[in-house]
Design an enzyme around this catalytic site. Sequence first.
Site, mmCIF file in Angstrom:
data_model
loop_
_atom_site.group_PDB
_atom_site.id
_atom_site.type_symbol
_atom_site.label_atom_id
_atom_site.label_comp_id
_atom_site.label_asym_id
_atom_site.label_seq_id
_atom_site.Cartn_x
_atom_site.Cartn_y
_atom_site.Cartn_z
ATOM 1 C CG ASP A 30 44.921 65.291 61.236
ATOM 2 O OD1 ASP A 30 43.854 65.259 61.871
ATOM 3 O OD2 ASP A 30 45.319 64.331 60.535
ATOM 4 C CB ILE A 31 49.374 62.089 61.382
ATOM 5 C CG1 ILE A 31 50.738 61.492 61.111
ATOM 6 C CG2 ILE A 31 48.247 61.116 61.076
ATOM 7 C CD1 ILE A 31 51.103 60.361 62.074
ATOM 8 C CG ASN A 86 34.505 64.472 62.677
ATOM 9 O OD1 ASN A 86 33.650 65.118 62.075
ATOM 10 N ND2 ASN A 86 35.729 64.302 62.220
ATOM 11 N N GLY A 92 31.651 60.271 62.017
ATOM 12 C CA GLY A 92 32.945 59.975 61.387
ATOM 13 C C GLY A 92 34.130 60.095 62.332
ATOM 14 C CD GLN A 93 34.887 60.831 68.460
ATOM 15 O OE1 GLN A 93 33.683 60.659 68.682
ATOM 16 N NE2 GLN A 93 35.750 61.195 69.395
ATOM 17 C CG HIS A 99 39.942 65.313 68.250
ATOM 18 N ND1 HIS A 99 39.491 64.070 68.652
ATOM 19 C CD2 HIS A 99 39.797 65.346 66.904
ATOM 20 C CE1 HIS A 99 39.105 63.374 67.592
ATOM 21 N NE2 HIS A 99 39.275 64.131 66.518
ATOM 22 C CG HIS A 101 39.308 68.016 63.055
ATOM 23 N ND1 HIS A 101 40.216 67.203 62.411
ATOM 24 C CD2 HIS A 101 38.486 67.179 63.732
ATOM 25 C CE1 HIS A 101 39.938 65.929 62.684
ATOM 26 N NE2 HIS A 101 38.890 65.890 63.487
#
Length: 111
Positions: A30-31, A86, A92-93, A99, A101
């Site tokens: 994740d960035i 999410n 909160g997507q 995907h 997490h």
Amino acid sequence: MTDCIFCKIITGQIPSDKIFDDDQVVVFRDIRPKAKVHLLIVAKEHINNLFEAKPLHEKLLSHMLLVAPMVAKQEGLHNGFRTVINTGAGGGQEIDHIHFHVLGGGGLPRF
Ligand code: 5GP
Ligand code: ZN
């Protein structure tokens, strides 16, 4: 999906720190990590989220779940990890491409 960030990462149009890749999923960091280790398990097929998942996606979804402990161990999370999915604005997507997490390694608040 031409304007989907994750589709562009899958095709290599946008770079990512990829740690795993097979016929069904790609896994990259994740960035904006929310824990010491924060991975995203991303389906290669563009499905918006769990609302859009169909019975034909059963194999893909179980594969994504089985990839989670594999990449977690690969990243040294032998003590455990958290999975988050999410779904939609109410969940909160931020990226509308399915995907999971995988988070761990410290820095996680109690849930
Ligand atoms: P969501 O909120 O949709 O479940 O999670 C989307 C995640 O994708 C966020 O944690 C966000 O930091 C991450 N993200 C957004 N854009 C990019 C990107 O271009 N590259 C990477 N590696 N992660 C991204
Ligand atoms: Zn996509």
